[in-house]
Write an enzyme that holds these catalytic residues in place. Structure first.
Site, PDB file in Angstrom:
ATOM      1  N   SER A  89       0.806  -1.222   0.000  1.00  0.00           N
ATOM      2  CA  SER A  89       0.000   0.000   0.000  1.00  0.00           C
ATOM      3  C   SER A  89       0.840   1.272   0.000  1.00  0.00           C
ATOM      4  CB  SER A  89      -0.915   0.015   1.226  1.00  0.00           C
ATOM      5  OG  SER A  89      -0.174   0.207   2.414  1.00  0.00           O
ATOM      6  N   THR A 209      -2.185   2.806   3.466  1.00  0.00           N
ATOM      7  CA  THR A 209      -1.435   4.069   3.556  1.00  0.00           C
ATOM      8  C   THR A 209      -0.690   4.018   4.875  1.00  0.00           C
ATOM      9  OG1 THR A 209      -3.162   5.316   2.405  1.00  0.00           O
ATOM     10  CG2 THR A 209      -1.754   6.601   3.857  1.00  0.00           C
ATOM     11  N   THR A 227       1.618   7.033   0.551  1.00  0.00           N
ATOM     12  CA  THR A 227       0.790   5.927   0.065  1.00  0.00           C
ATOM     13  C   THR A 227       0.983   5.693  -1.427  1.00  0.00           C
ATOM     14  OG1 THR A 227      -1.508   5.138  -0.019  1.00  0.00           O
ATOM     15  CG2 THR A 227      -1.182   7.423  -0.540  1.00  0.00           C
ATOM     16  N   ARG A 237      -5.476   9.574 -10.616  1.00  0.00           N
ATOM     17  CA  ARG A 237      -6.291   9.779  -9.411  1.00  0.00           C
ATOM     18  C   ARG A 237      -5.390  10.201  -8.241  1.00  0.00           C
ATOM     19  NH1 ARG A 237      -6.261   7.289  -3.999  1.00  0.00           N
ATOM     20  NH2 ARG A 237      -8.373   7.365  -3.195  1.00  0.00           N
ATOM     21  N   VAL A 238      -5.829  11.211  -7.515  1.00  0.00           N
ATOM     22  CA  VAL A 238      -5.111  11.658  -6.314  1.00  0.00           C
ATOM     23  C   VAL A 238      -6.031  11.449  -5.124  1.00  0.00           C
ATOM     24  CG1 VAL A 238      -4.141  13.666  -5.132  1.00  0.00           C
ATOM     25  CG2 VAL A 238      -3.706  13.323  -7.577  1.00  0.00           C
ATOM     26  N   GLY A 239      -5.502  10.870  -4.078  1.00  0.00           N
ATOM     27  CA  GLY A 239      -6.300  10.629  -2.876  1.00  0.00           C
ATOM     28  C   GLY A 239      -6.149  11.752  -1.863  1.00  0.00           C
ATOM     29  N   ASP A 240      -6.450  11.442  -0.611  1.00  0.00           N
ATOM     30  CA  ASP A 240      -6.387  12.458   0.446  1.00  0.00           C
ATOM     31  C   ASP A 240      -4.986  12.672   0.996  1.00  0.00           C
ATOM     32  OD1 ASP A 240      -6.497   9.828   1.461  1.00  0.00           O
ATOM     33  OD2 ASP A 240      -7.295  10.503   3.383  1.00  0.00           O
ATOM     34  N   THR A 260      -6.047   7.170   7.056  1.00  0.00           N
ATOM     35  CA  THR A 260      -5.923   6.110   6.059  1.00  0.00           C
ATOM     36  C   THR A 260      -7.354   5.696   5.675  1.00  0.00           C
ATOM     37  OG1 THR A 260      -5.848   4.400   7.787  1.00  0.00           O
ATOM     38  CG2 THR A 260      -3.733   5.241   7.020  1.00  0.00           C
ATOM     39  N   GLY A 261      -7.478   4.932   4.606  1.00  0.00           N
ATOM     40  CA  GLY A 261      -8.813   4.508   4.187  1.00  0.00           C
ATOM     41  C   GLY A 261      -9.265   5.244   2.936  1.00  0.00           C
ATOM     42  N   GLY A 263      -9.892   7.661   0.534  1.00  0.00           N
ATOM     43  CA  GLY A 263      -9.484   9.055   0.444  1.00  0.00           C
ATOM     44  C   GLY A 263     -10.558   9.972  -0.093  1.00  0.00           C
TER      45      GLY A 263
END
Ligand code: GLY
Length: 359
Positions: A89, A209, A227, A237-240, A260-261, A263
Site C-alpha cells: 500500500s 497508507t 501511500t 487519481r489523487v487521494g487524500d 488512512t482509508g 481518500g
C-alpha cells in the site's frame, strides 16, 4: 522559478517590515485568538501511526531521543515502510494504477514553521515522503504533481526506478484478467472452465497508507502521510494523503492528525483539519477522531456507497496526537483495528475506537 520582481518585493518587505501583521495594524500579532491556546502542556515525546507503522513509530522515537526534529523523525520512520516490498500500500511494491504504473501520493507538515509539502501521482521514486519534504524545504510551493514532481525529485538526486515488484505485478494482472468477461484478457483456465474472467471476489479495493505523527524533545509536532493510494485506480487519481487538511494536518499549539482509508470520503470533509480543530475546542484525540468518522458517515449520500441501513460501505481511519502527549484513533468500521504508538515506555498497538462494529 521566483521572478526578480517578486524577489525584490520580498526583500523590500523584509527590510521595511511589511507583511500581514504590520499591514493590518498588528491585528494578527500575538497568540492566536483561541481559548485553549497554551492549555496543552508538553509532557515528553510521543509518536503515533497507522498499524502498518509499528517500525516507523519505533524508528521515529529513536531519532527523536537522539535529538532529531519531529519532521525528520517521522519521515525516517515511514521510509522503512516505503522501502518494504511486502507492504503493497506504500512506496516500493505498492499496488499500481489500472495501467500497471505505481503512482505515489505523500505529504509532510512541520508544526513550528506551519509549512507543508506534498507530491501527488509521483512515479518512480521509492521515498515519496522525502520528495514531499524537499518540496517543503526547497521550493516556494506546497504541492507538485505527476511529471513535475518527478522532475523535481530527479533535480534533487532521487533515483528514478520501477516500483513494481513481482508480487504487485501479479496482483495487478489478476485484477485485470478477472475484471470483465467482455475483454480479451484471460486468467489461467482449462477448456472446461465456463466462468473465466469473472470477478472472483478478490476485486475489493485496497486503500492502505501509512500516517505517522510525532512530538519531539522540544515539544514541536510534525506529521507525514505516504501511500500508493487506491489499488488499480484511474491513472492520475489523487487521494487524500497529499492534500493538507485531508490526509494530514498539524498545528504546533494543538496537535496533529492523519488518515488512512477511502481518500475520496476524506477529501470531501477535510477531516484531518477537522480533527485538529476539534482538539483545539477541547475534544480528546479519540473523541475528535470519532467526530470525523461521524461527519463522513453523515455526509455520504450516494446509494452505491451505503448499506441497507444507510451506513458507509467503506472504512476510514484517523490517528491523532495532542500537544500534551495524549494519542487516540478511530475508524468508521471497527472492533479489531488498532494503531501503533511509541513513547518512553516503548512501542505498542492500541485499539482504535469505532462507530460501527464490523461483523
Ligand atoms: N487514503 C489513501 C487514499 O485514498 O489514497
Amino acid at each position: 522559478m521566483m521572478d526578480s520582481n517578486r524577489r525584490q518585493f520580498i526583500k523590500k518587505s523584509v527590510v521595511l517590515g511589511l507583511g500581514a501583521t504590520a499591514a493590518s495594524g498588528g491585528a494578527l500579532a500575538g497568540p492566536a485568538p483561541d481559548a485553549h491556546a497554551g492549555r496543552f502542556d508538553f509532557n515528553g515525546p510521543v509518536t503515533i501511526s497507522s498499524r502498518n507503522g509499528t517500525r516507523a513509530v519505533r524508528r521515529a522515537m529513536e531519532e527523536i531521543e537522539a535529538g532529531a526534529d519531529a519532521l525528520d523523525a517521522v519521515v525516517a520512520g515511514v521510509n522503512l515502510v516505503e522501502e518494504d516490498p511486502s507492504d503493497t500500500s506504500v512506496g516500493y511494491g505498492g499496488l499500481p494504477n489500472a495501467d500497471g504504473v505505481v503512482q505515489l501520493d505523500a505529504s509532510v507538515m512541520h508544526g513550528p514553521s506551519g509549512r507543508a509539502g506534498g507530491v501527488a501521482a509521483l512515479e518512480g521514486v521509492v521515498h515519496a515522503s522525502r520528495v514531499a519534504l524537499k518540496v517543503l524545504r526547497r521550493s516556494d510551493h506546497v504541492l507538485l504533481v505527476g511529471k513535475g514532481a518527478q522532475e523535481f525529485a530527479r533535480m534533487h538526486g532521487f533515483p528514478i526506478q520501477d516500483l513494481m515488484t513481482d508480487t504487485s505485478r501479479r496482483q495487478w494482472l489478476r485484477w485485470k484478467e478477472n475484471l470483465s468477461v467482455d475483454d480479451e484478457y484471460l486468467p489461467e483456465h482449462d477448456l472446461e472452465d465456463a466462468t473465466i474472467g469473472q470477478a472472483d471476489g478478490w476485486n475489493e479495493r485496497h486503500w492502505g497508507t501509512v500516517n505517522c505523527n510525532a512530538i519531539d524533545l522540544n515539544g514541536n509536532i510534525s506529521g507525514v502521510t505516504t501511500t500508493s493510494g487506491l489499488a488499480f485506480k484511474i491513472p492520475g487519481r489523487v487521494g487524500d494523503s497529499p492534500i493538507i487538511g485531508a490526509g494530514l494536518y498539524v498545528d504546533n499549539e494543538v496537535g496533529a492528525a492523519g488518515s488512512t482509508g477511502r481518500g475520496e470520503a476524506n477529501l470531501e470533509s477535510l477531516a484531518s483539519f477537522l480533527v485538529v480543530e476539534r482538539m483545539r475546542a477541547g475534544d480528546t484525540p479519540e473523541e475528535a477522531c470519532l467526530f470525523a468518522c461521524r461527519r463522513i458517515a453523515s455526509r455520504t449520500k450516494p446509494a452505491y456507497l451505503l448499506d441497507v441501513e444507510g451506513r458507509p460501505r467503506f472504512n476510514v481511519q484517523f490517528y491523532a496526537l495532542r500537544r500534551d502527549g495524549l494519542v487516540g484513533g478511530a475508524e468508521i468500521w471497527g472492533g479489531r483495528g488498532s494503531f501503533a504508538m511509541a513513547d518512553r515506555d516503548g512501542a505498542r498497538l492500541v485499539p482504535l475506537a469505532y462507530l460501527f462494529e464490523q461483523s
